[in-house]
Design a protein around this motif. Sequence first.
Motif, PDB file in Angstrom:
ATOM      1  N   SER A  35      -3.668  10.986   5.365  1.00  0.00           N
ATOM      2  CA  SER A  35      -4.117   9.773   4.796  1.00  0.00           C
ATOM      3  C   SER A  35      -5.479   9.917   4.159  1.00  0.00           C
ATOM      4  O   SER A  35      -6.310  10.509   4.595  1.00  0.00           O
ATOM      5  CB  SER A  35      -4.012   8.533   5.907  1.00  0.00           C
ATOM      6  N   PRO A  39      -9.666   3.890   0.438  1.00  0.00           N
ATOM      7  CA  PRO A  39      -8.390   3.128  -0.033  1.00  0.00           C
ATOM      8  C   PRO A  39      -7.967   3.883  -1.249  1.00  0.00           C
ATOM      9  O   PRO A  39      -8.645   4.013  -2.031  1.00  0.00           O
ATOM     10  CB  PRO A  39      -9.037   1.829  -0.238  1.00  0.00           C
ATOM     11  N   SER A  40      -6.700   3.789  -1.184  1.00  0.00           N
ATOM     12  CA  SER A  40      -5.947   4.759  -2.313  1.00  0.00           C
ATOM     13  C   SER A  40      -4.650   4.416  -3.089  1.00  0.00           C
ATOM     14  O   SER A  40      -3.978   3.608  -2.271  1.00  0.00           O
ATOM     15  CB  SER A  40      -5.848   6.116  -1.908  1.00  0.00           C
ATOM     16  N   ASP A 150      -2.270   4.632   0.200  1.00  0.00           N
ATOM     17  CA  ASP A 150      -2.068   3.169   0.625  1.00  0.00           C
ATOM     18  C   ASP A 150      -0.777   2.422  -0.251  1.00  0.00           C
ATOM     19  O   ASP A 150      -0.245   1.565   0.289  1.00  0.00           O
ATOM     20  CB  ASP A 150      -3.414   2.533   0.735  1.00  0.00           C
ATOM     21  N   ASP A 184       6.138   2.109  -2.799  1.00  0.00           N
ATOM     22  CA  ASP A 184       6.050   0.575  -2.461  1.00  0.00           C
ATOM     23  C   ASP A 184       6.109  -0.231  -3.423  1.00  0.00           C
ATOM     24  O   ASP A 184       6.311  -1.569  -3.415  1.00  0.00           O
ATOM     25  CB  ASP A 184       4.464   0.427  -1.688  1.00  0.00           C
ATOM     26  N   LYS A 344      -1.764  -4.336   0.408  1.00  0.00           N
ATOM     27  CA  LYS A 344      -1.647  -2.715   0.846  1.00  0.00           C
ATOM     28  C   LYS A 344      -2.840  -1.803   0.797  1.00  0.00           C
ATOM     29  O   LYS A 344      -2.945  -1.056   1.661  1.00  0.00           O
ATOM     30  CB  LYS A 344      -0.553  -2.052  -0.210  1.00  0.00           C
ATOM     31  N   VAL A 345      -3.468  -2.117  -0.122  1.00  0.00           N
ATOM     32  CA  VAL A 345      -4.824  -1.215  -0.462  1.00  0.00           C
ATOM     33  C   VAL A 345      -6.142  -1.631   0.442  1.00  0.00           C
ATOM     34  O   VAL A 345      -6.610  -1.116   1.017  1.00  0.00           O
ATOM     35  CB  VAL A 345      -5.131  -0.961  -1.774  1.00  0.00           C
ATOM     36  N   TYR A 346      -6.283  -2.910   0.272  1.00  0.00           N
ATOM     37  CA  TYR A 346      -7.521  -3.603   0.914  1.00  0.00           C
ATOM     38  C   TYR A 346      -7.393  -4.415   1.891  1.00  0.00           C
ATOM     39  O   TYR A 346      -8.275  -4.844   2.949  1.00  0.00           O
ATOM     40  CB  TYR A 346      -8.232  -4.465   0.036  1.00  0.00           C
ATOM     41  N   LYS A 347      -5.913  -4.417   2.592  1.00  0.00           N
ATOM     42  CA  LYS A 347      -5.496  -5.010   3.636  1.00  0.00           C
ATOM     43  C   LYS A 347      -5.989  -6.778   3.835  1.00  0.00           C
ATOM     44  O   LYS A 347      -6.284  -7.223   4.763  1.00  0.00           O
ATOM     45  CB  LYS A 347      -6.035  -4.462   4.980  1.00  0.00           C
TER      46      LYS A 347
END
Length: 351
Positions: A35, A39-40, A150, A184, A344-347
């Motif tokens: 991982s 963030p990706s 992510d 996703d 998904k990326v920044y939650k």
Amino acid sequence: MLWYAFLLYPFALLYDLVTRLRNWFFDLGWLKSTSSKIPSIVVGNLSVGGTGKTPMVEFLIRMQHKEYRVATLSRGYGRKTKGFLEAGPQVSPDQIGDEPFQIYQKFGQEISVFVGEDRVNALEKISLISDAPELIILDDAFQHRYVKGDLNILLTTYQKPFYSDFLLPMGRLRENRAGAKRADLIIVTKCPEDLGTPQKAKIKGLVATYSKANTPVLFSSISYGEPTPLDDSFSFSSKIILLTGLANDQPLIEYVSGNFELVEVMSYPDHHEYSEADFDRVRSTMKQHASQNPVVVTTEKDAVKVKSNAPKGFLEEIPIFVLAIEVKFSPADELALAQLINQKVYKKDNI
């Protein structure tokens, strides 16, 4: 599919076995996925090209760079260097590849552009940089499973969707259609702007045959800009000689044919390295149609190679115009994409 494709079926079976084994090893953990510390977003496809990855990466850059420090990372396909590199003012397409160079030319003042064939190692190095990026967009990394993103975005074209394509060498798929289960989000690219709800529903149903349950499917189209000259001394003409080196130039040909007078198409393979002979052919074609006073129109990606490889005086001799393209979503799909990135990326739960 080509008429002789059935003769290639044994080779496609062998290719399928190799790629399935590789994916199975990753699924079992025998091959390790790492991982990213940053963030990706992974952007990629199942096919060998032509799905519009670079315009999609550029769309994501425009969407995110005003709020976050953004970087892109790709292997730098076609470059003549190796290892980890960051684009800078003195960089050339030979050093980083034509697509990263295109991105750097357009966004280099606002984002960081990196290349590295070992993307796990590259991500580690990027994470150690002072003022490290807050978002990294991994171009053409859907099948590079050593890196776990992510948000994994799978692109497939409206004209040649993955669910009706076949494995190499019968078709253009680099792995089995079942690879869509890792996505996703699936984006159907290069759609007609008037694509209706019934057609979208049909496509979603066909995609769902291979994707995991409840995977969102969004639809994008292409917006073309005004042709801009490589040399400002030239005036535009509606008589076009089209010069392309794309995996799939049919949508571009259709657009030019519908909006200008297409005189001739000079089509080359994807990532074509333009040579002296190619430039001589352009000169010859221009002379052949001189009575019509045509101009050469090419893509941003091809313009990178043309400018880099053109012999001295060529750009002042031949009127070459660049046709920029951008990705477009409906407002509803653009909002859905932004929400998914936030989640998904920044939650984050909402925008």
